[in-house]
Design an enzyme around this catalytic site. Structure first.
Site, PDB file in Angstrom:
ATOM      1  N   LYS A 119       0.843  -1.204   0.000  1.00 58.88           N
ATOM      2  CA  LYS A 119       0.000   0.000   0.000  1.00 58.88           C
ATOM      3  C   LYS A 119       0.871   1.245   0.000  1.00 58.88           C
ATOM      4  CE  LYS A 119      -4.260  -1.520   2.186  1.00 58.88           C
ATOM      5  NZ  LYS A 119      -4.802  -1.866   3.502  1.00 58.88           N
ATOM      6  N   LYS A 201      19.334  -5.565  17.211  1.00 57.26           N
ATOM      7  CA  LYS A 201      19.145  -6.999  17.355  1.00 57.26           C
ATOM      8  C   LYS A 201      19.707  -7.740  16.133  1.00 57.26           C
ATOM      9  CE  LYS A 201      15.552 -10.435  17.425  1.00 57.26           C
ATOM     10  NZ  LYS A 201      14.203 -10.774  17.059  1.00 57.26           N
ATOM     11  N   LYS A 204      18.403 -11.341  10.290  1.00 59.19           N
ATOM     12  CA  LYS A 204      18.582 -11.406   8.847  1.00 59.19           C
ATOM     13  C   LYS A 204      18.091 -10.124   8.180  1.00 59.19           C
ATOM     14  CE  LYS A 204      16.384 -15.045   7.647  1.00 59.19           C
ATOM     15  NZ  LYS A 204      15.852 -16.367   7.465  1.00 59.19           N
TER      16      LYS A 204
END
Ligand code: TRP
Length: 332
Positions: A119, A201, A204
């Site tokens: 969107k 943190k 990936k």
């Protein structure tokens, strides 16, 4: 009666140190507890929602299996299998999809996140969404419910999926009578969130990871990339705000941690701190890394272990599926 504890990892990327500290290590510890009967698996069909290159898919799938084994999973104690070797899961997947409302799937966060991002960039809502992505939570419910799982150790991002499994189980149970156990998730609150190369943190999606089985030279290189400030070597440093120290803590012994803390307070050069970090990380990884490479060069060993695991899994799933189909009114 021992409780069934079950979790899976999908083969969509290289396992990194954050995965190990945050998920694999606590799962392996839980598997050792006498109250639990553990079932851990390679969620390869979940991986197929994202990885469409055959060779990459194969390598990643073996990689997940080899990782669990290299880190100490004992296939005699844990039912350890490949999802795709247990066809009952997929039959159940269809059955459950007939009890999962579409609205529930529309609200699943992984799907919603894609829609929201589409969107924002003015694309069609469902751009890039295959039906595997949309149905992902139903297959996960099948994984969980097939084995009468009571406890699912997962990361926070997977809580909603376990709740969806409960919802689907309840709607089936309401219709046909008590059949599925309602699973609960288990978040390892006390496990550390490992910081990545940039201090956020390790994940990936931030591209800041240290692959678990990195070769020593590359490992040192990655560690050298960890951001530090420009304080001179002799300046006292605060260990608790240092990414290097946070990582060090996870891999060093208590005495080493205490000594390192003092070195920080008395002033330590970042170069030295990085060398020390490499030392403890590499010491921890060495053994599993060797085992991992050994297994990866012998896929038939992995296959054999997984096949045996699948047999054990199917000795539970096959009779249970029969019971389920019987309730529905199939001729079985
Ligand atoms: N969705 C999980 C993840 O991305 C992987 C997974 C698949 C799983 N099936 C599962 C986890 C069943 C727990 C139970 O991490």
């Amino acid at each position: 009666m021992r409780k069934t504890i079950l979790t899976g990892i999908k083969p969509t990327g290289q396992i990194h140190l954050g995965n190990y500290i945050g998920a694999i290590k606590p799962a392996l510890e839980l598997a050792k507890e006498p109250d639990y009967k553990a079932a851990y698996f390679v969620a390869d069909y979940h991986g197929l929602t994202r990885v469409h290159d055959a060779e990459e898919f194969r390598q990643l799938s073996y990689g997940i299996a080899a990782t669990w084994l290299a880190l100490g999973l004992d296939p005699d104690k844990v039912i350890f299998y490949r999802q795709s070797d247990v066809p009952e899961i997929f039959e159940l997947n269809w059955i459950l999809s007939c009890f999962a409302s579409k609205g529930l799937m529309n609200r699943a966060h992984a799907y919603k996140a894609i829609v929201d991002s589409n969107k924002r960039s003015n694309k069609d809502n469902d751009f890039g969404v295959n039906m595997g992505v949309f149905n992902y939570p139903i297959l996960m419910a099948a994984d969980i419910l097939m084995f009468k799982t009571e406890v699912v150790p997962v990361g926070k991002d997977q809580i909603q999926h376990v709740e969806i499994a409960r919802d689907i189980a309840e709607s089936f149970n309401n219709n046909y009578g008590m059949t599925f156990l309602l699973p609960e998730y288990k978040i390892q609150e006390d496990t550390a969130v490992l910081p990545g190369l940039d201090g956020r943190k390790m994940s990936k999606s931030y591209n800041n990871t240290i692959p678990l089985f990195e070769e020593p030279k590359k490992l040192q290189k990655l560690i050298n990339k960890i951001k530090t400030d420009s304080m001179p070597p002799e300046a006292p440093k605060d260990p608790d705000s240092s990414v290097l120290f946070m990582l060090y803590k996870e891999f060093a012994s208590d005495i080493e941690v205490k000594q390192m803390k003092e070195q920080y307070i008395n002033g330590i050069g970042w170069g030295v701190a990085k060398k020390e970090l490499f030392h403890v990380m590499n010491r921890f990884i060495e053994g599993p890394r060797e085992k991992y490479h050994e297994l990866m060069s012998s896929p038939e060993t992995i296959d054999k272990i997984l096949k045996e695991g699948a047999e054990k899994a199917r000795s539970i799933s096959a009779p249970f599926l029969k019971e389920i189909k019987n309730k529905i009114g199939f001729y079985v």
